[in-house]
Design a protein around this motif. Sequence first.
Motif, PDB file in Angstrom:
ATOM      1  N   LEU A   1     -18.309  40.639  17.503  1.00 35.58           N
ATOM      2  CA  LEU A   1     -19.141  40.580  18.664  1.00 35.58           C
ATOM      3  C   LEU A   1     -18.349  40.557  19.728  1.00 35.58           C
ATOM      4  CD1 LEU A   1     -21.681  40.516  19.467  1.00 35.58           C
ATOM      5  CD2 LEU A   1     -21.726  37.585  19.380  1.00 35.58           C
ATOM      6  N   ILE A   2     -18.417  40.947  21.090  1.00 32.72           N
ATOM      7  CA  ILE A   2     -17.603  40.665  21.920  1.00 32.72           C
ATOM      8  C   ILE A   2     -18.336  40.945  23.559  1.00 32.72           C
ATOM      9  CG2 ILE A   2     -16.393  41.771  23.654  1.00 32.72           C
ATOM     10  CD1 ILE A   2     -15.027  43.642  21.024  1.00 32.72           C
ATOM     11  N   ILE A   3     -18.698  39.786  23.834  1.00 30.50           N
ATOM     12  CA  ILE A   3     -19.341  39.820  25.136  1.00 30.50           C
ATOM     13  C   ILE A   3     -18.447  39.257  26.069  1.00 30.50           C
ATOM     14  CG2 ILE A   3     -21.409  37.999  25.781  1.00 30.50           C
ATOM     15  CD1 ILE A   3     -22.553  39.471  23.469  1.00 30.50           C
ATOM     16  N   TYR A   4     -18.943  40.274  26.662  1.00 25.81           N
ATOM     17  CA  TYR A   4     -17.842  39.965  28.484  1.00 25.81           C
ATOM     18  C   TYR A   4     -18.726  39.390  29.516  1.00 25.81           C
ATOM     19  CZ  TYR A   4     -14.897  43.367  26.223  1.00 25.81           C
ATOM     20  OH  TYR A   4     -14.165  44.581  25.679  1.00 25.81           O
ATOM     21  N   PRO A   5     -17.679  38.057  29.710  1.00 25.35           N
ATOM     22  CA  PRO A   5     -18.156  37.881  30.931  1.00 25.35           C
ATOM     23  C   PRO A   5     -18.698  38.333  32.340  1.00 25.35           C
ATOM     24  CG  PRO A   5     -16.332  37.136  31.267  1.00 25.35           C
ATOM     25  CD  PRO A   5     -16.002  38.410  29.792  1.00 25.35           C
ATOM     26  N   ASP A   6     -19.041  37.861  32.973  1.00 24.52           N
ATOM     27  CA  ASP A   6     -19.998  37.823  34.507  1.00 24.52           C
ATOM     28  C   ASP A   6     -19.931  39.463  34.358  1.00 24.52           C
ATOM     29  OD1 ASP A   6     -20.191  37.477  37.082  1.00 24.52           O
ATOM     30  OD2 ASP A   6     -18.390  37.679  37.791  1.00 24.52           O
ATOM     31  N   SER A   7     -20.881  39.901  33.570  1.00 29.53           N
ATOM     32  CA  SER A   7     -21.253  41.425  33.295  1.00 29.53           C
ATOM     33  C   SER A   7     -22.394  41.456  32.697  1.00 29.53           C
ATOM     34  CB  SER A   7     -19.828  42.304  32.572  1.00 29.53           C
ATOM     35  OG  SER A   7     -19.854  41.585  31.174  1.00 29.53           O
ATOM     36  N   GLY A   8     -23.362  42.583  32.987  1.00 29.15           N
ATOM     37  CA  GLY A   8     -24.077  42.904  33.192  1.00 29.15           C
ATOM     38  C   GLY A   8     -24.375  43.510  31.698  1.00 29.15           C
ATOM     39  N   HIS A   9     -25.185  44.799  31.679  1.00 31.05           N
ATOM     40  CA  HIS A   9     -25.862  45.518  30.671  1.00 31.05           C
ATOM     41  C   HIS A   9     -24.875  46.975  30.643  1.00 31.05           C
ATOM     42  CE1 HIS A   9     -29.077  47.607  27.890  1.00 31.05           C
ATOM     43  NE2 HIS A   9     -28.670  49.274  29.011  1.00 31.05           N
TER      44      HIS A   9
ATOM     45  N   GLU B   1     -26.278  50.688  38.917  1.00 30.49           N
ATOM     46  CA  GLU B   1     -26.219  49.974  40.521  1.00 30.49           C
ATOM     47  C   GLU B   1     -26.402  48.964  39.348  1.00 30.49           C
ATOM     48  OE1 GLU B   1     -23.977  50.658  44.452  1.00 30.49           O
ATOM     49  OE2 GLU B   1     -24.510  53.238  43.434  1.00 30.49           O
ATOM     50  N   PHE B   2     -27.901  48.976  39.755  1.00 28.63           N
ATOM     51  CA  PHE B   2     -28.893  47.358  39.115  1.00 28.63           C
ATOM     52  C   PHE B   2     -29.185  47.308  38.163  1.00 28.63           C
ATOM     53  CE2 PHE B   2     -29.277  48.779  43.781  1.00 28.63           C
ATOM     54  CZ  PHE B   2     -29.534  47.868  44.784  1.00 28.63           C
ATOM     55  N   LEU B   3     -29.417  48.259  37.420  1.00 33.10           N
ATOM     56  CA  LEU B   3     -29.304  48.349  36.273  1.00 33.10           C
ATOM     57  C   LEU B   3     -28.194  47.437  34.938  1.00 33.10           C
ATOM     58  CD1 LEU B   3     -31.860  51.212  35.104  1.00 33.10           C
ATOM     59  CD2 LEU B   3     -32.489  48.981  35.129  1.00 33.10           C
ATOM     60  N   PHE B   4     -27.209  47.996  35.663  1.00 28.17           N
ATOM     61  CA  PHE B   4     -26.076  48.154  34.504  1.00 28.17           C
ATOM     62  C   PHE B   4     -25.216  46.622  35.029  1.00 28.17           C
ATOM     63  CE2 PHE B   4     -25.743  52.444  32.865  1.00 28.17           C
ATOM     64  CZ  PHE B   4     -27.050  52.399  32.052  1.00 28.17           C
ATOM     65  N   PHE B   5     -25.292  46.788  36.001  1.00 27.45           N
ATOM     66  CA  PHE B   5     -23.991  45.474  36.980  1.00 27.45           C
ATOM     67  C   PHE B   5     -25.070  44.248  37.625  1.00 27.45           C
ATOM     68  CE2 PHE B   5     -22.455  50.232  36.163  1.00 27.45           C
ATOM     69  CZ  PHE B   5     -20.936  49.837  35.818  1.00 27.45           C
ATOM     70  N   ASN B   6     -24.286  43.122  37.434  1.00 28.16           N
ATOM     71  CA  ASN B   6     -24.848  42.283  38.194  1.00 28.16           C
ATOM     72  C   ASN B   6     -24.479  42.925  39.611  1.00 28.16           C
ATOM     73  OD1 ASN B   6     -25.178  40.410  36.125  1.00 28.16           O
ATOM     74  ND2 ASN B   6     -22.867  39.853  36.598  1.00 28.16           N
ATOM     75  N   ARG B   7     -25.276  41.788  40.843  1.00 28.51           N
ATOM     76  CA  ARG B   7     -24.631  42.046  41.971  1.00 28.51           C
ATOM     77  C   ARG B   7     -24.305  41.200  43.077  1.00 28.51           C
ATOM     78  NH1 ARG B   7     -24.849  46.663  42.970  1.00 28.51           N
ATOM     79  NH2 ARG B   7     -25.824  46.664  44.900  1.00 28.51           N
ATOM     80  N   ASN B   8     -23.286  41.172  42.268  1.00 29.22           N
ATOM     81  CA  ASN B   8     -22.311  39.885  43.127  1.00 29.22           C
ATOM     82  C   ASN B   8     -20.893  40.642  42.926  1.00 29.22           C
ATOM     83  OD1 ASN B   8     -20.744  40.195  40.220  1.00 29.22           O
ATOM     84  ND2 ASN B   8     -21.592  38.117  39.161  1.00 29.22           N
ATOM     85  N   SER B   9     -19.660  39.810  43.845  1.00 30.66           N
ATOM     86  CA  SER B   9     -18.591  40.157  43.927  1.00 30.66           C
ATOM     87  C   SER B   9     -17.608  41.017  42.964  1.00 30.66           C
ATOM     88  CB  SER B   9     -17.528  39.687  45.059  1.00 30.66           C
ATOM     89  OG  SER B   9     -17.383  38.043  43.907  1.00 30.66           O
TER      90      SER B   9
ATOM     91  N   ASN C   1     -24.756  38.848  30.914  1.00 32.46           N
ATOM     92  CA  ASN C   1     -25.892  38.873  31.339  1.00 32.46           C
ATOM     93  C   ASN C   1     -26.747  40.449  31.526  1.00 32.46           C
ATOM     94  OD1 ASN C   1     -27.853  37.680  33.217  1.00 32.46           O
ATOM     95  ND2 ASN C   1     -26.756  38.800  35.093  1.00 32.46           N
ATOM     96  N   ASP C   2     -26.891  40.502  30.489  1.00 30.84           N
ATOM     97  CA  ASP C   2     -27.885  42.346  30.627  1.00 30.84           C
ATOM     98  C   ASP C   2     -29.175  41.928  30.746  1.00 30.84           C
ATOM     99  OD1 ASP C   2     -29.391  44.106  29.777  1.00 30.84           O
ATOM    100  OD2 ASP C   2     -27.851  44.437  27.946  1.00 30.84           O
ATOM    101  N   ARG C   3     -30.009  42.619  31.597  1.00 30.00           N
ATOM    102  CA  ARG C   3     -30.949  42.450  32.200  1.00 30.00           C
ATOM    103  C   ARG C   3     -32.331  43.660  31.648  1.00 30.00           C
ATOM    104  NH1 ARG C   3     -31.818  43.961  36.313  1.00 30.00           N
ATOM    105  NH2 ARG C   3     -33.356  43.109  37.863  1.00 30.00           N
TER     106      ARG C   3
END
Length: 288
Positions: free
Chosen positions: A260-268, A170-178, A239-241
């Motif tokens: 290349l596909i980059i998805y907005p407002d998302s992480g790993h 939940e922390f490694l793969f996703f942004n901690r937002n709404s 926003n891949d950390r």
Amino acid sequence: MDNTNAVNEPVVTSYAKAPASTVTAEGVSYAYRELGPKGGIPVVFFVHLAATLDNWDPRIIDPIARNRHVITFDQPGVGASTGQVPKSIEAMADDAYTFIKALGFEKIDVFSFSLGGMVAQDLTIKHPHLVRKLVLTGTGPRGGKNIDKVIGTTYWDILRATLTRSDPKEFLFFNRNSTGKPAAKAFIQRLQERTENRDKPISPRAFQTQLKAIQEFGRSAPSNLSALTQAALIANGDNDRMVPSTLSEELHRRIKGSELIIYPDSGHGGIFQYHAKFAPAVVEFLAP
């Protein structure tokens, strides 16, 4: 229905119901699952750090398995596979080759995520005739800037997850937002859809060995990715950390003709957050 006749058996297209199998090669018993209609070029899935067969999102696998033979597997020393986790990504690629050859395949498509994408790159460079199409998600090139920082990021997020009694993904793969938090919860729930015949979790020692292999990969001299002639689809969140998103852009620059596909407002885990968009895109890309 007469189940003694294999021809009459329905094709399994749900990953939650995919039968568990093993194949032995070079002294290692490889655990794997397969689903979808057999025949043609199979799609072999290469999984992420600390992951087992139970860590694939069924919302990605099931749409591909509707029309393609899909195979997921545990690397040696991981999950239900025997043997030891190799200390390098290159050795992991050699093991993947051993597994694929043990199943008798001469040509495959590759779907890879994170650590799996690093293994897939090494496999494709070493055995270019084996791979037809290459999907590289949440990953980066050998020698990629800041890949070697994955250990610190991983342990920090494991600590954060422990303190909140959450799954570290939940922390490694996703942004901690709404948007990220509900996407993370939904993803973790989907991973529980398989209720029977689940895989064994990875051992702490195997996990640590994988982490060190990723660190070494990040500190190594770059591979010659310009040698790759396969059709390649690269995807990540913006926003891949874990494996910085800029490295997906670098892969795109270095692999000629790649998409290349980059998805907005998302992480790993951007491909899991956007599975409703990504699954059809990858199905189309992998079409024969």
